[in-house]
Scaffold this active site. Structure first.
Site, mmCIF file in Angstrom:
data_model
loop_
_atom_site.group_PDB
_atom_site.id
_atom_site.type_symbol
_atom_site.label_atom_id
_atom_site.label_comp_id
_atom_site.label_asym_id
_atom_site.label_seq_id
_atom_site.Cartn_x
_atom_site.Cartn_y
_atom_site.Cartn_z
ATOM 1 N N LEU A 87 0.877 -1.169 0.000
ATOM 2 C CA LEU A 87 0.000 0.000 0.000
ATOM 3 C C LEU A 87 0.913 1.216 0.000
ATOM 4 O O LEU A 87 1.864 1.279 0.784
ATOM 5 C CB LEU A 87 -0.897 0.040 1.250
ATOM 6 C CG LEU A 87 -2.105 -0.885 1.323
ATOM 7 C CD1 LEU A 87 -2.848 -0.641 2.637
ATOM 8 C CD2 LEU A 87 -3.038 -0.692 0.156
ATOM 9 N N ASP A 88 0.631 2.176 -0.856
ATOM 10 C CA ASP A 88 1.429 3.393 -0.861
ATOM 11 C C ASP A 88 1.366 4.070 0.501
ATOM 12 O O ASP A 88 0.376 3.937 1.238
ATOM 13 C CB ASP A 88 0.919 4.368 -1.932
ATOM 14 C CG ASP A 88 1.131 3.842 -3.334
ATOM 15 O OD1 ASP A 88 2.019 2.993 -3.519
ATOM 16 O OD2 ASP A 88 0.399 4.291 -4.239
ATOM 17 N N ARG A 89 2.392 4.823 0.808
ATOM 18 C CA ARG A 89 2.478 5.489 2.102
ATOM 19 C C ARG A 89 1.227 6.290 2.459
ATOM 20 O O ARG A 89 0.712 6.178 3.578
ATOM 21 C CB ARG A 89 3.714 6.404 2.125
ATOM 22 C CG ARG A 89 3.913 7.122 3.442
ATOM 23 C CD ARG A 89 5.217 7.897 3.436
ATOM 24 N NE ARG A 89 5.549 8.380 4.764
ATOM 25 C CZ ARG A 89 6.747 8.807 5.132
ATOM 26 N NH1 ARG A 89 7.726 8.816 4.248
ATOM 27 N NH2 ARG A 89 6.970 9.215 6.358
ATOM 28 N N HIS A 128 1.080 2.979 -8.288
ATOM 29 C CA HIS A 128 0.224 4.171 -8.334
ATOM 30 C C HIS A 128 -0.874 4.032 -9.392
ATOM 31 O O HIS A 128 -1.348 5.023 -9.943
ATOM 32 C CB HIS A 128 1.039 5.436 -8.624
ATOM 33 C CG HIS A 128 2.039 5.762 -7.561
ATOM 34 N ND1 HIS A 128 3.058 6.666 -7.745
ATOM 35 C CD2 HIS A 128 2.174 5.295 -6.286
ATOM 36 C CE1 HIS A 128 3.792 6.750 -6.645
ATOM 37 N NE2 HIS A 128 3.271 5.926 -5.740
#
Length: 252
Positions: free
Chosen positions: A59-61, A166
């Protein structure tokens, strides 16, 4: 959530540890944030009694939500293969600018984005990328943020069918409905408006559900994650909207 641990444990058995990751926390060490010292991986290890865990996806930050760890290498390999073969279902909730169609599919290849900035100048391969979506709610506020006297927003569920970096943020930008709070692919004026209105800015993207067959038993597993207070606060511009929709409510 244990004292000092930002992860909320959602499920655990002999093979799996499933948690809710808050926005702002990296999953593991990354070349992008070399000076960061706190990671979901280390907090998950703490929940696992200090024993090693294996992240099976990312999961992206700035994205909050469901994060799955394997508790042994074989489970990690099995789930990794299931993800690559499209056997894992993921659902995200996002707040976007404008009113997209009620539902649709975005089939738009994406060029890979290397994490190492030293590789930015090198030609990167283009990969197939597909995302399905459906609009759950719309709202219009009497605020002129761009050239119109009012501003429109929508809450959408996103279902990635591939796993490019993304992907959801880039796909929503591609159809001109960028996600609110996206500093890289969004619209700065809208991001600033919400940050000022609510006293903080965040990416309005949350991984709300993951479903797959258990790697050992084969039983169907469904994991739902709650929305963070900061997400709910910004979502309040949609009068009467509740999530998840009644027809989608279930538990692991």
């Amino acid at each position: 959530m244990t004292k000092g641990n930002p992860l909320l444990e959602l499920y655990r058995d002999e093979q799996l540890l499933v948690v809710h990751k808050p926005a702002g926390l990296l999953v593991h060490r990354s070349p992008i944030d070399k000076h960061e010292t706190e990671f979901a991986l280390q907090y998950a290890r703490s929940l696992n009694g200090g024993e090693h865990v294996y992240p099976v996806h990312r999961l992206d930050r700035p994205t909050s939500g469901v994060l799955v760890f394997a508790r042994d290498p074989e489970t990690a390999r099995s789930l990794g293969l299931a993800m690559m073969s499209g056997e894992v279902s993921k659902t995200y909730l996002a707040m976007v600018r404008g009113w997209p169609p009620v539902e649709g599919e975005i089939d738009h290849p994406l060029r890979e984005e290397p994490e190492d900035r030293r590789l930015k100048g090198q030609e990167q391969p283009v990969r197939d990328a597909r995302t399905r979506y459906r609009s759950l709610a719309t709202t219009e506020i009497p605020v002129a943020i761009e050239k119109y006297p009012t501003s429109r927003y929508a809450m959408v569920e996103l279902y990635p069918e591939t796993g490019r970096k993304h992907q959801l943020r880039r796909h929503m930008k591609h159809i001109s409905h960028p996600i609110i709070g996206d500093a890289n692919h969004g619209r700065g004026r809208h991001n600033r408006y919400f940050a000022e209105r609510f006293g903080e800015g965040r990416l309005m993207l949350a991984a709300t559900r993951m479903a797959f067959a258990h790697p050992v038993t084969g039983n169907p597993m469904i994991f739902d994650a709650p929305l963070e207070p900061s997400f709910l606060q910004m979502m309040s511009i949609f009068p009467g909207f509740r999530y998840p929709p009644a027809e989608a409510i279930s538990s692991a």
